[in-house]
Every structure is written in structure tokens, then in C-alpha cells.
Design a protein around this motif. Sequence first.
Motif, mmCIF file in Angstrom:
data_model
loop_
_atom_site.group_PDB
_atom_site.id
_atom_site.type_symbol
_atom_site.label_atom_id
_atom_site.label_comp_id
_atom_site.label_asym_id
_atom_site.label_seq_id
_atom_site.Cartn_x
_atom_site.Cartn_y
_atom_site.Cartn_z
ATOM 1 N N PRO A 1 0.833 -1.214 0.000
ATOM 2 C CA PRO A 1 0.000 0.000 0.000
ATOM 3 C C PRO A 1 0.861 1.254 0.000
ATOM 4 C CG PRO A 1 0.119 -0.930 2.191
ATOM 5 C CD PRO A 1 0.812 -1.907 1.276
ATOM 6 N N ASP A 2 0.225 2.316 -0.493
ATOM 7 C CA ASP A 2 0.928 3.605 -0.503
ATOM 8 C C ASP A 2 1.117 4.096 0.921
ATOM 9 O OD1 ASP A 2 0.916 3.516 -3.232
ATOM 10 O OD2 ASP A 2 -0.931 4.707 -3.432
ATOM 11 N N ARG A 3 2.281 4.590 1.255
ATOM 12 C CA ARG A 3 2.593 5.111 2.586
ATOM 13 C C ARG A 3 3.081 6.553 2.477
ATOM 14 N NH1 ARG A 3 6.042 0.307 5.599
ATOM 15 N NH2 ARG A 3 4.398 -1.322 5.519
ATOM 16 N N GLU A 4 2.520 7.357 3.461
ATOM 17 C CA GLU A 4 2.980 8.736 3.493
ATOM 18 C C GLU A 4 4.334 8.800 4.188
ATOM 19 O OE1 GLU A 4 0.131 11.079 5.448
ATOM 20 O OE2 GLU A 4 -1.451 10.798 3.936
ATOM 21 N N PRO A 5 5.166 9.682 3.762
ATOM 22 C CA PRO A 5 6.475 9.818 4.431
ATOM 23 C C PRO A 5 6.289 10.276 5.873
ATOM 24 C CG PRO A 5 6.095 11.664 2.949
ATOM 25 C CD PRO A 5 4.995 10.663 2.675
ATOM 26 N N PRO A 6 7.083 9.773 6.821
ATOM 27 C CA PRO A 6 6.955 10.168 8.235
ATOM 28 C C PRO A 6 7.197 11.666 8.409
ATOM 29 C CG PRO A 6 9.071 9.070 7.877
ATOM 30 C CD PRO A 6 8.279 8.909 6.602
ATOM 31 N N PRO A 7 6.447 12.277 9.384
ATOM 32 C CA PRO A 7 6.637 13.716 9.597
ATOM 33 C C PRO A 7 8.042 14.012 10.092
ATOM 34 C CG PRO A 7 5.345 12.747 11.364
ATOM 35 C CD PRO A 7 5.497 11.698 10.310
ATOM 36 N N VAL A 8 8.502 15.158 9.707
ATOM 37 C CA VAL A 8 9.845 15.595 10.095
ATOM 38 C C VAL A 8 9.737 16.338 11.428
ATOM 39 C CG1 VAL A 8 11.856 16.984 9.469
ATOM 40 C CG2 VAL A 8 10.560 15.751 7.706
ATOM 41 N N VAL A 9 10.449 15.874 12.454
ATOM 42 C CA VAL A 9 10.448 16.491 13.780
ATOM 43 C C VAL A 9 11.798 17.172 13.992
ATOM 44 C CG1 VAL A 9 10.249 16.100 16.246
ATOM 45 C CG2 VAL A 9 8.889 14.731 14.643
ATOM 46 N N THR A 10 11.701 18.449 14.285
ATOM 47 C CA THR A 10 12.935 19.186 14.538
ATOM 48 C C THR A 10 13.465 18.870 15.923
ATOM 49 O OG1 THR A 10 11.802 21.099 15.450
ATOM 50 C CG2 THR A 10 12.083 21.046 13.055
ATOM 51 N N SER A 11 14.716 19.175 16.149
ATOM 52 C CA SER A 11 15.309 18.919 17.466
ATOM 53 C C SER A 11 14.653 19.769 18.551
ATOM 54 C CB SER A 11 16.808 19.213 17.416
ATOM 55 O OG SER A 11 17.049 20.578 17.059
ATOM 56 N N ALA A 12 14.220 20.985 18.207
ATOM 57 C CA ALA A 12 13.550 21.844 19.204
ATOM 58 C C ALA A 12 12.217 21.251 19.615
ATOM 59 C CB ALA A 12 13.360 23.249 18.633
ATOM 60 N N GLU A 13 11.443 20.734 18.615
ATOM 61 C CA GLU A 13 10.163 20.112 18.934
ATOM 62 C C GLU A 13 10.367 18.852 19.773
ATOM 63 O OE1 GLU A 13 7.574 21.448 14.989
ATOM 64 O OE2 GLU A 13 8.607 19.525 15.030
ATOM 65 N N PHE A 14 11.359 18.083 19.446
ATOM 66 C CA PHE A 14 11.643 16.869 20.205
ATOM 67 C C PHE A 14 12.014 17.201 21.653
ATOM 68 C CE2 PHE A 14 14.676 13.669 21.723
ATOM 69 C CZ PHE A 14 13.903 12.527 21.590
ATOM 70 N N GLN A 15 12.872 18.238 21.845
ATOM 71 C CA GLN A 15 13.267 18.632 23.197
ATOM 72 C C GLN A 15 12.082 19.169 23.981
ATOM 73 O OE1 GLN A 15 16.260 18.069 24.562
ATOM 74 N NE2 GLN A 15 15.354 18.729 26.490
ATOM 75 N N ALA A 16 11.184 19.915 23.293
ATOM 76 C CA ALA A 16 9.999 20.446 23.989
ATOM 77 C C ALA A 16 9.100 19.329 24.457
ATOM 78 C CB ALA A 16 9.240 21.392 23.055
ATOM 79 N N ARG A 17 8.960 18.308 23.611
ATOM 80 C CA ARG A 17 8.119 17.166 24.015
ATOM 81 C C ARG A 17 8.720 16.428 25.200
ATOM 82 N NH1 ARG A 17 3.344 15.268 24.997
ATOM 83 N NH2 ARG A 17 3.101 13.022 24.583
ATOM 84 N N ILE A 18 10.052 16.258 25.211
ATOM 85 C CA ILE A 18 10.730 15.602 26.334
ATOM 86 C C ILE A 18 10.538 16.414 27.615
ATOM 87 C CG2 ILE A 18 12.985 14.955 27.267
ATOM 88 C CD1 ILE A 18 11.923 13.024 25.190
ATOM 89 N N ASP A 19 10.677 17.762 27.528
ATOM 90 C CA ASP A 19 10.486 18.610 28.706
ATOM 91 C C ASP A 19 9.070 18.502 29.229
ATOM 92 O OD1 ASP A 19 13.094 19.399 28.424
ATOM 93 O OD2 ASP A 19 12.617 21.285 27.401
ATOM 94 N N GLN A 20 8.084 18.422 28.312
ATOM 95 C CA GLN A 20 6.682 18.299 28.725
ATOM 96 C C GLN A 20 6.444 16.991 29.485
ATOM 97 O OE1 GLN A 20 3.929 18.434 25.467
ATOM 98 N NE2 GLN A 20 2.117 18.455 26.779
#
Length: 293
Positions: free
Chosen positions: A37-56
Motif C-alpha cells: 500500500p501507498d505510505r505517506e512519508p513520516p513527519p519531520v520532527v525538529t530537534s527543538a520540537e523533540f526537546q519540547a516534548r521531552i520537557d513536557q
Amino acid sequence: MITIRFDARALFMRHCLPSVGILIVATLLLSGCTLLPDREPPPVVTSAEFQARIDQLEGAVTASCVSGQQARLDEQLNQQQALSADMREVGSLLRQLRGELARRDSEDDTPEVTRQCRDSQARLDNKEILGRSEWIGLPDVGTYLKARIDSGATTSSLSATEITRFERDGENWVRFKLGLNDGDSVIDSVRDEWIEAPVERRVRIIQASGEDSRPVISLLMTLGPLRETVQFTLNDRTHLDHPILLGRRFLMDIAVIDVAEQYLHERPEFPGGRPAEEADADEMADRDTEVKE
């Protein structure tokens, strides 16, 4: 003469089978586009967004741990205070028992009636006699109120409404107004006055309607010659006759109750209130009436 052996199976394995395998692989490769099946490419997560999620996530975990630890500490404090009160009560009973045993050893020849009278008098020494209803004063609030004396209740209670919790200097406080009816005797200036006090602890009350958690505060209280700091639970008592109830933790070792009497001690006086000698008119409503609480 030269003899040639023809092995058909070996010939097939050597020449035909590789071709068949190649054909199958080629077919699978050509059909792969239709099988997957057709698959959408995974979303691109920036390092700032990743760090914000970890802090949360770290903040949520820390808040959960702190809340759980505080609840356990509050529960342990309530259990410790209840145990201390029970130990005081047991100690008082032990002291009385030892005194009675010592008197019996030294007065074996004393008539029984005389011993009973002396024992009763000894238990009353250094203790105030209170009626089933008394006037009390709250110097920190600036008013007098009627109180019911009840040895069946463990903790004393103060009628309060609009109870609001808040924090001051890192400690838990409450803000409330006195829960009063129009007919309650009180200094008029404090009827709608806000009162603030730190929360000493919280108690869990189990009733037929369910469980209730109530804050406990400490207030200076006067009753006749007694002047004690008393712990009060805060709850609405406007449906009852007395805005204050005094329980056995207050009575322990300092007072006894004569249920046949009321208002054995004068009403305290405060600025803005009526003189003590005018309290009889306010007491008449309670004379010879059945307590409903």
C-alpha cells in the motif's frame, strides 16, 4: 567404446532451476508496486520540537510524583496526630487507674461510700465543670458564640461558609466566613468578615451521605477561666442550633460535663457586643429545650 550417462535431474537443477528462480524474482519485483500500500512519508520532527516534548513529559512525571508524595505525607500526618491524641487519652486513663489503685491500697479500712466520694472529688480536682451549652470567645476573630459541649465528638467544629483554599508563603491556608443564622448571638461587625488561617491538617469525615474531607485550623478560645488553642474542623453548621461544637479532645484532662446544666460560665465581652449581664435573654431560647444536634 565410450559410455555416456545422461542424468536428466542434474541437468534440470544446473540449467533450468536458476532460470525459473530469476523469473519468479522478476515477477515479484514487477508486481511489488501493486502489492504494497501507498505510505505517506513520516513527519519531520525538529530537534527543538523533540526537546519540547521531552520537557513536557518530564514535567508531567515530576508533577505526578510530587502530588502522590504530598498525599502520602498528609495521610501519614493525619495518622500521626490521631495516634498522638489516642496516646494522650490512654495516658490519662492510666494515670487515673494508678491513682485509684494507690488510694485503695492506702484506704482499705475506709468505708466504701466514703472511698467513692473521695475518688469522685479527686477526679474533679483541677477540672472545670461545663454545662451542655456554654458561651465561648474567639479573641482572634473578636466575637463570642454559643457552643455545644459533646464528649461523643472527637474533634471540635466551627460553622463556616464560603471556604476557599489558597497558598501563602508555600503553605496551605483557608479563607472563610462564619456560618451563622439571623438568630445567632454574635458581634455584628464580624458576621460577613473574611477570616484567614493556616491549615493544620485535613480530616476525613464518613457520614451516611458519603465521605467528606474538611480542613482543620487552630484558634485561640476562651471559656470561663479556660484559655486554650483549639483545633476546629470547618463545615457548614447553619442547620444546627450551635455554630460551635466542642469535642472530647478539648475536654480531655481539663473539664467535665454536667448535662443537667447550661451556661455555667459568663459570656465574654468584646468591643461592639452587649454586656455579659444581658446574656440571659439570649440563653432563654436554649433553656429546657432538647438539643437537636
